[in-house]
Design a protein around this motif. Structure first.
Motif, PDB file in Angstrom:
ATOM      1  N   ALA A 178       0.997   2.277  -3.268  1.00 33.07           N
ATOM      2  CA  ALA A 178       0.185   1.076  -3.453  1.00 33.07           C
ATOM      3  C   ALA A 178       1.107  -0.115  -3.668  1.00 33.07           C
ATOM      4  O   ALA A 178       2.122  -0.014  -4.352  1.00 33.07           O
ATOM      5  N   ASP A 179       0.766  -1.234  -3.069  1.00 34.72           N
ATOM      6  CA  ASP A 179       1.558  -2.445  -3.236  1.00 34.72           C
ATOM      7  C   ASP A 179       1.062  -3.196  -4.463  1.00 34.72           C
ATOM      8  O   ASP A 179      -0.143  -3.224  -4.717  1.00 34.72           O
ATOM      9  N   PRO A 180       1.956  -3.835  -5.228  1.00 37.88           N
ATOM     10  CA  PRO A 180       1.497  -4.590  -6.413  1.00 37.88           C
ATOM     11  C   PRO A 180       0.486  -5.677  -6.047  1.00 37.88           C
ATOM     12  O   PRO A 180      -0.337  -6.054  -6.873  1.00 37.88           O
ATOM     13  N   ASN A 238       1.546   0.369   1.296  1.00 36.85           N
ATOM     14  CA  ASN A 238       2.695   0.263   2.187  1.00 36.85           C
ATOM     15  C   ASN A 238       3.058   1.655   2.668  1.00 36.85           C
ATOM     16  O   ASN A 238       3.104   2.585   1.867  1.00 36.85           O
ATOM     17  N   ARG A 239       3.314   1.777   3.963  1.00 33.97           N
ATOM     18  CA  ARG A 239       3.859   3.062   4.399  1.00 33.97           C
ATOM     19  C   ARG A 239       5.352   3.085   4.110  1.00 33.97           C
ATOM     20  O   ARG A 239       6.100   2.226   4.548  1.00 33.97           O
ATOM     21  N   ARG A 292       9.650  -1.514  -3.396  1.00 35.55           N
ATOM     22  CA  ARG A 292       8.292  -1.937  -3.070  1.00 35.55           C
ATOM     23  C   ARG A 292       7.726  -1.114  -1.909  1.00 35.55           C
ATOM     24  O   ARG A 292       6.530  -0.872  -1.815  1.00 35.55           O
ATOM     25  N   ARG A 293       8.612  -0.673  -1.060  1.00 35.94           N
ATOM     26  CA  ARG A 293       8.183   0.146   0.064  1.00 35.94           C
ATOM     27  C   ARG A 293       7.790   1.545  -0.392  1.00 35.94           C
ATOM     28  O   ARG A 293       7.138   2.282   0.333  1.00 35.94           O
ATOM     29  N   GLY A 310     -10.910   7.573  -5.254  1.00 35.78           N
ATOM     30  CA  GLY A 310      -9.844   7.700  -6.244  1.00 35.78           C
ATOM     31  C   GLY A 310      -8.551   7.051  -5.781  1.00 35.78           C
ATOM     32  O   GLY A 310      -7.777   6.537  -6.580  1.00 35.78           O
ATOM     33  N   LEU A 311      -8.328   7.034  -4.466  1.00 36.43           N
ATOM     34  CA  LEU A 311      -7.070   6.484  -3.961  1.00 36.43           C
ATOM     35  C   LEU A 311      -6.926   5.002  -4.245  1.00 36.43           C
ATOM     36  O   LEU A 311      -5.820   4.501  -4.458  1.00 36.43           O
ATOM     37  N   ALA A 312      -8.069   4.313  -4.247  1.00 34.05           N
ATOM     38  CA  ALA A 312      -8.019   2.874  -4.453  1.00 34.05           C
ATOM     39  C   ALA A 312      -7.431   2.526  -5.815  1.00 34.05           C
ATOM     40  O   ALA A 312      -6.934   1.419  -6.015  1.00 34.05           O
ATOM     41  N   ASP A 313      -7.462   3.492  -6.743  1.00 37.60           N
ATOM     42  CA  ASP A 313      -6.963   3.204  -8.097  1.00 37.60           C
ATOM     43  C   ASP A 313      -5.530   3.652  -8.317  1.00 37.60           C
ATOM     44  O   ASP A 313      -5.035   3.614  -9.448  1.00 37.60           O
ATOM     45  N   LEU A 314      -4.850   4.126  -7.270  1.00 37.66           N
ATOM     46  CA  LEU A 314      -3.473   4.599  -7.432  1.00 37.66           C
ATOM     47  C   LEU A 314      -2.588   3.455  -7.911  1.00 37.66           C
ATOM     48  O   LEU A 314      -2.622   2.360  -7.343  1.00 37.66           O
ATOM     49  N   GLU A 315      -1.794   3.686  -8.958  1.00 44.22           N
ATOM     50  CA  GLU A 315      -0.990   2.578  -9.451  1.00 44.22           C
ATOM     51  C   GLU A 315       0.240   2.376  -8.551  1.00 44.22           C
ATOM     52  O   GLU A 315       0.755   3.331  -7.978  1.00 44.22           O
ATOM     53  N   PRO A 316       0.680   1.101  -8.406  1.00 41.81           N
ATOM     54  CA  PRO A 316       1.827   0.798  -7.549  1.00 41.81           C
ATOM     55  C   PRO A 316       3.045   1.627  -7.964  1.00 41.81           C
ATOM     56  O   PRO A 316       3.269   1.846  -9.157  1.00 41.81           O
ATOM     57  N   GLY A 317       3.785   2.070  -6.989  1.00 44.96           N
ATOM     58  CA  GLY A 317       4.984   2.840  -7.283  1.00 44.96           C
ATOM     59  C   GLY A 317       4.760   4.338  -7.211  1.00 44.96           C
ATOM     60  O   GLY A 317       5.689   5.098  -6.975  1.00 44.96           O
TER      61      GLY A 317
END
Ligand code: ATP
Ligand code: MG
Length: 547
Positions: free
Chosen positions: A522-524, A529-530, A297-298, A502-509
């Motif tokens: 991106a966090d789910p 998360n840094r 997750r991190r 565009g960054l706001a749409d980055l998928e988690p992971g």
């Protein structure tokens, strides 16, 4: 087989066993108890067991050691499967369970009773504990130790049939109450537990102990090399004693290696469970947790965990690994795979006075300067920007080269920018910078002009907003003893960060590097998360250690 001879003592041993014909096919297993989630320590065991099997053309089983229904849960079983796969390993066939063997284990227990190697003891758990002796004193034999085998067998069958409540009696091995090894003082093999088992339901009320189930399960699976951590070394005589006396057709051997211990964290399921239960963290997958789900997750890639583990010694001597080594492996993996983007964590407004009001330019920005194949993207530039609050100082000390009144800096991928004036609010806090840009400097610095700093920025009208979480160490010291060493400032939540479009749409992971700030994902549940900052402490530690 193309396997280097050197490596560690376990691989050398396997080499010798194959060369001398003691075994023909290597079988290992990873045997988690499904009573918690896997942590980075387990990753060492997983990588060792699965890699050894793969290197020598053998197989590795995933075996759940599910002998204590009071603490186990199907949810843990599912999570462990998922985590092992995430790490990149695949077990041979279906996962197996100690509970798959309950019938055989029980038959072998009857065999031990019939051959005089086990007896039913009617002492209470407390009496058994008190008569076990100590390191300096031998144990005292139970009054039931020499009861006839037929009597024990009858009792054992009735135990199985549910005739006794929990604690009324147990099955013990008959070994040696005076042994210098306390594990050999007639250890308990079976106890009655009044619990529904996640897999066998209510079919059993009699459950084998770890010591009995483990070695016999190894034998049933034909495991050749049963690899476990050092604390089981004292159990090896019992492991061998039992295997010599049950009617198994294979003879596994146990080898112990040092467990992974890491600075700044705790790798014990019990301690981690406390952190979760007492809400010191948000859950098992809290990005500060050393669990595989926390790391994932991190934003830590599985490849970085494998790389980290592959650098650890497989040895007999316990040692503590610097957490900075894991961070170093994470940076190495992400430096290759993460695209660069611009984001501003603590925004300060910049107004470029000589830039036209309603104009937008789309500038080229490299996705990964180290990897030309990663291509480039267009980022918008306009009259109003966000920059990092830290990149401005009204009254800078000598070594501060970034923005200050009258100072010029380079805006990454854009122009040179000079600060004219800082606007303050009624509390004296700087809320806006009035600046000028040099239209002649797009994509290059004119000759002879000294600009020492390049800073990142985001076009204000185009920016997305996000919450960003920065993680510090979960504990305040390298060698935490427990909850008293928890770091109260391990989480820093920044609510109002600005992102390039565009960054706001980055998928988690998906990993991303925010330029100059670190690697993020991106966090789910939203936000970012840094994963790790950009500064690598590992090189410094190596120099200090002379390594
Ligand atoms: P914990 O001590 O955290 O409760 P455990 O040993 O009880 O862990 P298991 O589920 O029984 O957890 O572990 C499965 C396997 O992983 C065992 O073979 C165990 O030896 C190994 N293992 C557990 N912790 C570590 C570690 N820190 N380093 C290497 N191997 C480990
Ligand atoms: Mg264990």
């Amino acid at each position: 087989m193309d396997v280097p001879l050197g490596g560690d003592f376990i691989r050398s041993r396997i080499h010798a066993d194959l060369a001398e014909g003691r075994v023909t096919k290597i079988i290992t297993r990873f045997p988690p108890e499904p009573n918690g989630f896997l942590h980075i320590g387990h990753a060492k065991s997983i990588c060792l067991n699965f890699s050894v099997a793969e290197e020598f053309g053998g197989r590795c089983n995933l075996r759940f050691d599910d002998t204590n229904p009071a603490k186990e849960d199907q949810a843990y079983i599912d999570a462990i499967r998922e985590d092992v796969r995430w790490l990149g390993f695949e077990w041979a066939g279906e996962p197996v369970h100690a509970s798959d063997y309950f019938e055989t284990l029980y038959e072998w227990a009857e065999h031990l009773v019939e051959t005089g190697h086990a007896y039913v003891d009617e002492q209470s758990a407390e009496e058994i504990r008190q008569t076990r002796g100590s390191l300096t004193e031998p144990g005292r034999p139970s009054p039931w130790r020499d009861r006839p085998a037929a009597e024990s067998l009858d009792l054992l069958r009735r135990m199985r049939a549910g005739a006794f409540p929990p604690g009324a009696c147990v099955l013990r091995a008959r070994i040696d109450m005076a042994s210098g090894n306390i594990n050999m003082r007639d250890p308990v093999l079976y106890r009655i537990l009044d619990h529904t088992h996640p897999r066998t339901g209510d079919a059993w009320c009699l459950y084998p102990t770890y010591d009995y189930a483990h070695g016999q399960s190894d034998a049933i699976e034909g495991v050749t090399h049963s690899l476990c951590t050092l604390e089981f070394a004292d159990h090896r005589p019992l492991y061998d004693w039992l295997l010599e006396r049950v009617p198994a057709s294979t003879r596994p051997r146990q080898y112990e290696f040092a467990r992974l211990d890491m600075t700044g964290t705790i790798l014990s399921k019990r301690a981690l469970t406390r952190l979760v239960q007492d809400s010191h963290v948000a859950g098992w997958d809290d990005p500060r947790m050393p669990t595989l789900r926390g790391l994932r997750r991190r934003g830590v890639p599985a490849a970085a965990v494998r790389d980290f583990v592959s650098r650890l010694a497989i040895s007999k001597s316990a040692g503590r690994v610097e957490a900075a080594l894991l961070d170093h492996c994470v940076r190495e993996a992400l430096n290759r795979s993460a695209e660069r983007r611009m984001a501003v964590l603590r925004p300060l407004r910049v107004v470029i006075e000589n830039y036209p009001e309603s104009e937008t330019e789309w500038l080229d920005a490299a996705n990964n300067p180290g990897d030309p194949d990663a291509g480039s993207r267009k980022v918008p530039f306009s009259r109003e920007l966000w920059i990092e609050r830290d990149d401005f100082m009204e009254d800078p000390p000598r070594k501060f080269f970034r923005l200050a009144p009258g100072r010029e800096v380079r805006l990454r991928y854009a122009y040179l920018l000079t600060c004219l004036e800082a606007i303050k609010d009624e509390h004296g806090e700087v809320v806006e910078l009035r600046c000028r840009y040099d239209p002649e400097t797009r994509g290059g610095t004119p000759d002879g002009r000294k600009v020492k700093a390049t800073i990142h920025w985001v076009s204000a009208p185009h920016a997305g907003r996000a919450r960003v979480r920065l993680y510090g160490p979960l504990f305040t010291c390298d060698d935490p003893a427990g909850l008293e060493d928890l770091n109260p400032n391990s989480l820093d939540v920044l609510e109002d960060c600005r992102l390039e479009p565009g960054l706001a749409d980055l998928e988690p992971g998906r990993p991303v590097q925010f330029e100059r700030l670190g690697y993020f994902t991106a966090d789910p549940d939203g936000g970012f998360n840094r994963t790790v900052g950009l500064r690598d402490d590992w090189a410094r530690i190596k120099v200090r250690a002379g390594g």
